[in-house]
Design an enzyme around this catalytic site. Structure first.
Site, PDB file in Angstrom:
ATOM      1  N   ALA A   1       1.115  -1.298  -0.085  1.00  0.00           N
ATOM      2  CA  ALA A   1      -0.040   0.208  -0.126  1.00  0.00           C
ATOM      3  C   ALA A   1       0.945   1.254   0.054  1.00  0.00           C
ATOM      4  CB  ALA A   1      -0.605  -0.129   1.100  1.00  0.00           C
TER       5      ALA A   1
ATOM      6  N   ASP B   1       1.910 -12.196   0.423  1.00  0.00           N
ATOM      7  CA  ASP B   1       2.786 -11.726  -0.162  1.00  0.00           C
ATOM      8  C   ASP B   1       3.431 -10.262   0.303  1.00  0.00           C
ATOM      9  OD1 ASP B   1       4.078 -11.807  -3.229  1.00  0.00           O
ATOM     10  OD2 ASP B   1       3.712  -9.790  -2.833  1.00  0.00           O
TER      11      ASP B   1
ATOM     12  N   TYR C   1       8.391  -2.683   0.968  1.00  0.00           N
ATOM     13  CA  TYR C   1       6.987  -2.339   1.412  1.00  0.00           C
ATOM     14  C   TYR C   1       6.880  -1.737   2.725  1.00  0.00           C
ATOM     15  CZ  TYR C   1       5.465  -5.444  -2.446  1.00  0.00           C
ATOM     16  OH  TYR C   1       5.323  -6.049  -3.724  1.00  0.00           O
TER      17      TYR C   1
ATOM     18  N   LYS D   1      10.920 -10.191  -0.407  1.00  0.00           N
ATOM     19  CA  LYS D   1      11.628 -10.018  -1.306  1.00  0.00           C
ATOM     20  C   LYS D   1      12.871  -9.255  -1.082  1.00  0.00           C
ATOM     21  CE  LYS D   1       7.151  -9.494  -3.970  1.00  0.00           C
ATOM     22  NZ  LYS D   1       6.152  -8.760  -3.108  1.00  0.00           N
TER      23      LYS D   1
ATOM     24  N   HIS E   1      13.447  -8.885  -6.066  1.00  0.00           N
ATOM     25  CA  HIS E   1      12.263  -8.068  -6.452  1.00  0.00           C
ATOM     26  C   HIS E   1      12.425  -7.494  -7.896  1.00  0.00           C
ATOM     27  CE1 HIS E   1       9.451  -5.208  -4.293  1.00  0.00           C
ATOM     28  NE2 HIS E   1       8.976  -5.465  -5.514  1.00  0.00           N
TER      29      HIS E   1
ATOM     30  N   LYS F   1      -4.483  -7.671  -3.836  1.00  0.00           N
ATOM     31  CA  LYS F   1      -4.357  -6.825  -2.325  1.00  0.00           C
ATOM     32  C   LYS F   1      -5.706  -6.157  -1.963  1.00  0.00           C
ATOM     33  CE  LYS F   1      -4.008  -2.890   0.125  1.00  0.00           C
ATOM     34  NZ  LYS F   1      -4.949  -1.722  -0.166  1.00  0.00           N
ATOM     35  N   SER F   2      -6.022  -6.529  -0.817  1.00  0.00           N
ATOM     36  CA  SER F   2      -7.132  -5.652  -0.274  1.00  0.00           C
ATOM     37  C   SER F   2      -7.031  -5.782   1.087  1.00  0.00           C
ATOM     38  CB  SER F   2      -8.547  -6.010  -0.685  1.00  0.00           C
ATOM     39  OG  SER F   2      -9.569  -5.262   0.006  1.00  0.00           O
TER      40      SER F   2
END
Ligand SMILES: NC(=O)c1ccc[n+]([C@@H]2O[C@H](COP(=O)([O-])OP(=O)(O)OC[C@H]3O[C@@H](n4cnc5c(N)ncnc54)[C@H](OP(=O)(O)O)[C@@H]3O)[C@@H](O)[C@H]2O)c1
Length: 305
Positions: A25, A49, A54, A83, A116, A256-257
């Site tokens: 996000a 994941d 991130y 990653k 990555h 993704k959510s």
């Protein structure tokens, strides 16, 4: 209802659930990551994941460990991916970087460790020009040490993947790259399958996702009546049709959510089957549009696109 998600066998012998929960996000607070992962595991996700870049491994790890502690899952029922970031591509940096990730996640091992990007970055943000074959030796060491069960790559193109596989002692089990109805990637998907490398789709919702702003009229997929009719026929959403289209192409998806209802929605994919004609309609939305062009690396030697 807790969904049971099928798995695909990897060349390492391990199995990966074919739907995983994405966790990237641009902006989220710690509670959203933690809660998103907890809701995901409660809904039936067994594949999570994340990535060091991130900046969420601490909170993702908290969510995972909370659900292990409360007895919802055991560690061995989960498939956790993280990653290696581009500034740690020197062979000697790989294992320490994974150990840092594991310390943040509070886990003893990951199920999958990915390079990555094929590009490497130096301390000034420029091209470090480290050969990913060197990086791969560090990745293989991570497997030997038991820190990663399987290793793979992300954002590698055909030439890069082929060169890596020729040199590797431990083969990459997957290539994670952007695939969705507006970037169908048939050539690279077929190439991966030929090499027994599982294709994993990131940004699988593409332009259907509410996060993608309208641009240049490219978002017909959000309003097209044919897709609306297919969704209505099965009592599903456009997002679910996009995910099912990928699954029926034998592609793993990691939507993704952090919205509870959508976390569940994105897993409700196993009670219908698209017809060949419907697959062709979804495929017809391809415009080769990248949501993630990674322009910051476009001048780097190993930029893959
Ligand atoms: N390897 C790489 O270089 C790379 C690059 C990009 C992404 N990834 C991985 O892939 C994961 C997924 O990619 P992504 O996050 O870019 O894109 P995505 O999963 O295609 O879309 C995520 C966005 O769509 C919204 N959404 C989720 N479910 C929806 C639904 N059913 N209907 C409508 N909107 C929905 C989400 O909002 P809410 O959260 O508000 O529900 C979120 O804003 C990432 O989280 C990350 O783990 C990897």
């Amino acid at each position: 209802m807790v969904q049971k998600v099928p798995k695909v066998k990897l060349s390492s012998g391990h199995e990966m659930p074919i739907v995983g929960l994405g966790t990237y996000a641009r902006k989220a607070d710690p509670a959203q990551y933690r809660q998103g992962v907890e809701w995901g595991i409660e809904a039936g996700y067994r594949h999570i994941d994340t990535a060091s870049s991130y900046n969420n491994e601490v909170y993702v790890g908290e969510g995972i460990n909370n659900k292990i502690k409360d007895g919802t899952v055991t560690r061995d029922q989960l498939f956790v991916t993280t990653k290696l970031w581009n500034n740690c591509h020197a062979e000697s940096d790989v294992v320490p970087s994974l150990k840092d990730s594991l310390a943040r996640l509070k886990l003893d091992y990951v199920d999958l460790y990915l390079v990555h990007w094929p590009v490497s970055v130096n301390a000034n943000g420029g091209d470090a020009d480290i050969d990913y074959l060197e990086t791969w030796r560090g990745m293989e060491e991570a497997v030997k040490l038991g820190l990663a069960k399987s290793i793979g790559v992300s954002n590698f193109n055909e030439q890069q993947l082929e060169r890596l596989i020729k040199a590797a002692n431990i083969k990459p089990v997957c290539n994670q790259f952007e695939i969705n109805p507006t970037l169908t990637q048939h050539k690279l998907v077929d190439f991966c399958k030929k090499l027994s490398v599982v294709p994993v789709a990131y940004t699988p919702l593409g332009l259907i996702s509410e996060a993608r702003p309208e641009f240049n009229g490219l978002d017909a997929i959000k309003t097209d009546a044919r897709l609306g009719d297919i969704a209505q026929k099965y009592g599903k959403t456009r997002a679910q049709i996009a995910l099912k289209y990928l699954l029926q192409r034998d592609i793993v998806v990691v939507p993704k959510s952090f919205t509870k209802s959508r976390i569940a929605e994105n897993l409700e994919l196993f009670d219908f089957e698209l017809t060949q004609d419907e697959m062709t309609i979804v495929d017809g939305f391809n415009i080769n549009h990248r949501c993630v062009p990674a322009n910051a690396f476009s001048s780097f030697k190993n930029y893959p696109f």
